[in-house]
Design an enzyme around this catalytic site. Structure first.
Site, PDB file in Angstrom:
ATOM      1  N   LEU A 137       0.814  -1.216   0.000  1.00  0.00           N
ATOM      2  CA  LEU A 137       0.000   0.000   0.000  1.00  0.00           C
ATOM      3  C   LEU A 137       0.846   1.263   0.000  1.00  0.00           C
ATOM      4  CD1 LEU A 137      -2.683  -1.034   2.669  1.00  0.00           C
ATOM      5  CD2 LEU A 137      -2.978  -0.976   0.188  1.00  0.00           C
ATOM      6  N   GLY A 138       2.030   1.182   0.601  1.00  0.00           N
ATOM      7  CA  GLY A 138       2.845   2.389   0.678  1.00  0.00           C
ATOM      8  C   GLY A 138       4.180   2.116   1.339  1.00  0.00           C
ATOM      9  N   GLN A 139       5.027   3.128   1.296  1.00  0.00           N
ATOM     10  CA  GLN A 139       6.381   3.031   1.833  1.00  0.00           C
ATOM     11  C   GLN A 139       6.663   4.262   2.668  1.00  0.00           C
ATOM     12  OE1 GLN A 139       8.761   0.541   1.113  1.00  0.00           O
ATOM     13  NE2 GLN A 139      10.184   1.502   2.558  1.00  0.00           N
ATOM     14  N   GLY A 140       7.292   4.068   3.822  1.00  0.00           N
ATOM     15  CA  GLY A 140       7.653   5.184   4.668  1.00  0.00           C
ATOM     16  C   GLY A 140       8.991   4.961   5.312  1.00  0.00           C
ATOM     17  N   GLY A 141       9.397   5.901   6.198  1.00  0.00           N
ATOM     18  CA  GLY A 141      10.670   5.779   6.863  1.00  0.00           C
ATOM     19  C   GLY A 141      10.737   4.575   7.768  1.00  0.00           C
ATOM     20  N   PHE A 142       9.590   4.092   8.225  1.00  0.00           N
ATOM     21  CA  PHE A 142       9.535   2.930   9.108  1.00  0.00           C
ATOM     22  C   PHE A 142       9.654   1.624   8.344  1.00  0.00           C
ATOM     23  CE2 PHE A 142       5.372   4.384   7.839  1.00  0.00           C
ATOM     24  CZ  PHE A 142       4.887   3.277   7.189  1.00  0.00           C
ATOM     25  N   VAL A 164       3.881  -0.818   4.170  1.00  0.00           N
ATOM     26  CA  VAL A 164       2.546  -1.202   4.625  1.00  0.00           C
ATOM     27  C   VAL A 164       1.921  -2.075   3.546  1.00  0.00           C
ATOM     28  CG1 VAL A 164       0.265  -0.402   5.311  1.00  0.00           C
ATOM     29  CG2 VAL A 164       2.282   0.916   5.955  1.00  0.00           C
ATOM     30  N   ASP A 190       4.037  14.234  14.898  1.00  0.00           N
ATOM     31  CA  ASP A 190       4.320  14.009  13.476  1.00  0.00           C
ATOM     32  C   ASP A 190       3.028  14.076  12.666  1.00  0.00           C
ATOM     33  OD1 ASP A 190       5.978  13.642  11.316  1.00  0.00           O
ATOM     34  OD2 ASP A 190       6.000  11.467  11.453  1.00  0.00           O
TER      35      ASP A 190
END
Length: 845
Positions: A535-540, A543, A654
């Site tokens: 679904l997506g990509q982040g710094g963590f 998903v 945040d």
């Protein structure tokens, strides 16, 4: 004229005159009104079943004439509807008529052919309109050719509600179908009392004085009964039912009755403000089957806030448990409207004022049985509960410090209260159970117990200090020989000063309380973390979407090994979200920790995050103004809950568009609590050596000095408003090659009264200019440089909702924007989210 002629004329007048006042069987009956057949003063329009009749009447032989509907065979007349209530015709007018006008409307004309009353609907000029009186007493105007109904009296109720009539409201059209009392028993003009279906969820019936002041209410509707009417048992087959249509927007009280039986009935509002259900068998007199208000306790709010009224007791008013009269003097005089106040402060209130200790006893609930539930309730959607049952309702209320009472009602579900409990009545049967939030001291038995507890606590504290001192000395001696082991242990549980609240919270709440998922299950439902499920990509990390065996869709947040978010943030997010429950916060379903894997399982948000819409040329076109306002209001309410209303006090740290998720109805939910902090008191200022968050959303005092408070979230929310209104990013906004941030651009347009130039072009005039200007104004108040100049979030909610005068914002001095010239992260070793640009410039203006 001769004497005989005069005598004959007087005789005729004496015979004809009574027909003006007693329209009954003596008049000629007709069965419809057309353009060629008007209803004259000596005629009546009769329903085909011979139950209802329409004609001219003068109440109590007064000087005024009206057109009304009544029961045909009743004497005296029992009028159920009046056309010209506010504009009567005088009895001296000898030739009024009710006719079909040239425009196809029903028109009441006086003797001079002037219009006194009209159905007044948009009808094409036509002579095909016809008016009939239906078998249920409805005067219907329709087109005789097409059969289309053009107007009917059931949509214009008077003081009487007949079976089949419309009584309620329409949310889409704004129409209200209310009953209005006569001014007196002999004057049909508008009286002081109205009866309405209130726009609550679930709905309830109100009687009001002068259109606003509550006089009586029925209690909320529970599928088969109004909970505040004990005689309306669920077992008894009631003729009433509430119908709510989401398609038409109409909410109405249905009154079902079969006129084929020998009885007739109606509900009517007297000139004294009493709502009566009356009935009549053929050949008998009318009798009252039910009425309200019936006694003093039925009158709205007679005992004031937190007072309960019981008609069988003396005095009739008493304070709820844990409360005492606000004014003992007034209370003893029998003036109870001032109500009662709480004796012992709730732990939640102490938390809000910074007075609570860690040893403070938790609030609890006191059960009050057989009562009429208080007014000003709110319905909790079952999706916000773990299960749709009483325990989940209690947990929801317990975890929300603003919630002072709850009730779980069969046929409704979970109701909660946030304001002073008003209009509580004690019943002897068929009442509901109300659970009142009380301080622990009230639940354990009163002041003596409280004093004993305080004494014991004091002794315990002294003893604890002594024991702790001894233990500390021993620990220091022992620790000298185990320095290495202690250091390794400390590195695991506390990497910086910013984690101390999280660690304390971790000790108080065991992770075993949270649902766990097997890693094999997660692999299966995400198709082994297939790229097609991503679904997506982040710094963590990433998903992924998954689907459980029961068909429920989930979102799995997989923390990568290279992520900047460590075990502290992982535990923090897991623990925080599990304890926070609000419709505008994302819901955590469970977690998984196996080997090196750290996974969080959330409810699935089908519309992903707000940035997928607001910053996308095609996506932002899908966000109309109503949706944007709903998102702004939803995020604001979520922050109020985090800052003030939850059992914890949380600063998100945040807040940004990528952390606002959208459900299937585009309702916003705040997510990503990995960087959140718990704080004490109301406006806590703290300092951290590690600045975390996203530039462009960080307040100046936090980005430059590491000082944060709830006002830091307010700043981020202000940026969020400006981005939602404009569909422009604060972090990489340029205006004609100027180094001008989005905040500065908004200020410039606002100061020049050109706010509408700031609004997203995709809205193309399809928005409320006043709301947009107010949003920009509130946004600028939120992003002011100094924390003390920013409003708190509860005030922001009021600013957004009310047309009140707003304070003037100050010109922003510091702005944050992206630039390839300067790497702030390399200079201070602070960590920022990689979801947004980490190369930024702080510059003064």
């Amino acid at each position: 004229m001769g004497a005989k002629d005069r005598d004959f004329s007087a005789l005729v007048f004496s015979i004809v005159l009574p027909f003006y006042f007693f329209p009954s069987n003596y008049c000629d009956a007709i069965y419809n009104i057309t353009s060629s057949q008007a209803l004259s003063q000596l005629q009546t329009l009769v329903s085909s079943n011979q139950i209802f009749e329409l004609g001219f009447f003068s109440p109590n032989n007064s000087a005024n004439q009206y057109v009304g509907i009544w029961y045909k065979n009743d004497s005296p007349l029992k009028v159920v509807w009046v056309a010209n209530r506010e504009n009567p015709i005088t009895v001296k007018d000898s030739s009024p008529s009710l006719t079909i006008g040239s425009n196809g409307n029903l028109d009441l004309l006086d003797g001079n052919r002037n219009s006194v009353w009209s159905s007044n609907v948009n009808v094409r000029p036509s002579n095909t309109s016809v008016a009939i009186l239906s078998e249920d007493g409805n005067l219907v105007l329709k087109d005789s050719i097409s059969g289309q109904e053009l107007w009917h009296s059931f949509q214009h109720p008077g003081d009487t509600f007949l079976p089949g009539a419309v009584f309620g409201f329409n949310l889409k059209t704004g129409e209200r179908f209310e009953m209005t009392s006569w001014k007196s028993d002999t004057d049909p003009s508008l009286g002081n009392f109205t009866a309405e279906i209130a726009q609550h969820r679930p709905p309830e019936v109100f009687i009001r004085v002068n259109g606003t002041k509550p006089h009586w209410r029925s209690g909320p509707w529970a599928k088969s009964k109004f909970t505040g009417i004990p005689d309306m048992s669920a077992i008894y087959h009631s003729p009433f039912n509430i119908e709510e249509s989401t398609q038409t927007g109409l909410t109405r009280l249905n009154f079902n009755w079969d006129y084929n039986n020998s009885d007739v009935t109606n509900l009517f509002l007297t000139s004294g403000g009493v709502l009566k259900l009356v009935a009549k068998a053929k050949g008998d007199d009318w009798f009252t089957d039910w009425e309200a208000p019936l006694n003093q306790c039925d009158v709205y709010g007679v005992c004031g806030p937190f007072g309960v009224c019981k008609d069988s007791e003396s005095p009739i008013c008493n304070c709820l448990k844990g409360f005492e009269p606000k004014s003992f003097g007034e209370w003893n005089k029998g003036n109870w409207t001032g109500g009662c106040v709480r004796r012992n402060q709730l732990l939640c209130d102490k938390n809000a004022s910074g007075l609570a200790s860690q040893r403070g006893k938790k609030d609890g609930f006191w059960k009050i049985v057989n009562v009429k539930l208080p007014d000003i309730y709110e319905y909790v959607n079952p999706v916000e509960l773990d299960y749709d049952d009483r325990d989940s309702c209690q947990n929801w209320c317990l975890n929300n410090c603003s919630c002072i009472a709850y009730a779980y009602v069969e046929g409704i579900g979970c109701l909660v209260w946030f304001k002073g409990l008003i209009d509580i009545q004690g019943f002897t049967y068929n009442g509901e159970d109300l659970f009142l939030r009380l301080a622990h001291a009230e639940l354990v038995g009163g002041q003596k117990v409280k004093e004993i507890v305080i004494s014991l606590v004091t002794i315990s504290i002294i003893g604890t200090i002594v024991i702790a001192t001894i233990c500390l000395c021993r620990w220091r001696t022992k620790s000298k020989g185990n320095t290495k082991e202690t250091t390794e242990h400390t590195d695991l549980i506390q990497s910086s000063n910013s984690s101390r609240d999280t660690l304390q919270f971790s000790k108080q709440h065991d992770l075993s309380e949270l649902p766990t998922f097997d890693f094999s299950t997660i692999l299966n439902v995400t198709n082994h973390f297939s790229p097609t499920n991503k679904l997506g990509q982040g710094g963590f990390g990433s998903v992924y979407k998954g689907k459980l065996q029961d068909g429920k869709e989930i979102a799995v947040k997989r923390l990568s090994n290279s992520s900047g978010q460590g075990i502290e943030e992982f535990k923090n997010e897991m623990l925080l979200i599990s304890k926070l429950q609000h419709r505008n916060l994302v819901r955590l379903l469970g977690y998984c920790t196996e080997n090196e894997e750290k996974l969080l399982v959330y409810e699935f948000m089908p519309n992903k995050s707000l940035d997928n819409f607001i910053f996308d040329p095609r996506g932002r076109a899908q966000l109309n103004w109503a949706t944007r306002m709903n998102i702004i209001h939803g995020v604001a309410r979520g922050l109020v809950y985090l800052h003030r209303d939850s059992c914890l006090r949380v600063i998100h740290r945040d807040l940004k568009v990528s952390n606002i998720l959208l459900d299937e109805k585009m309702n916003p939910k705040i997510s990503d609590f990995g960087l959140a902090r718990i704080f004490q008191g109301t406006v806590a200022l703290e300092n951290t050596q590690r600045v975390v968050g996203t530039l462009g959303y960080m307040s100046p005092e936090y980005a430059m000095g590491g000082v944060f408070s709830e006002k830091s979230d307010v700043f981020s929310f202000g940026v969020l408003i400006l981005e939602i209104v404009s569909s422009k990013k604060n972090t990489n906004f340029y205006y004609y090659d100027q180094h001008l941030s989005l905040i500065s651009y908004a200020w410039q347009l606002w100061s020049e009264s050109r706010e509408q130039d700031f609004v997203d072009d995709a809205l193309a005039g399809s928005y409320s200019a006043s709301e947009a200007i107010r949003c920009i104004h509130v946004g600028l108040l939120c992003v002011q440089d100094h924390p003390e100049d920013r409003p708190i979030m509860s005030d922001v909610v009021l600013m957004l909702s009310n047309e009140t005068n707003l304070p003037q914002p100050k010109q922003p001095i510091f702005t944050f924007q992206s630039s390839p010239k300067f790497d702030l992260q390399s200079q201070n070793d602070s960590r920022f989210s990689v979801n947004e640009a980490s190369i930024s410039l702080i510059e003064g203006r």
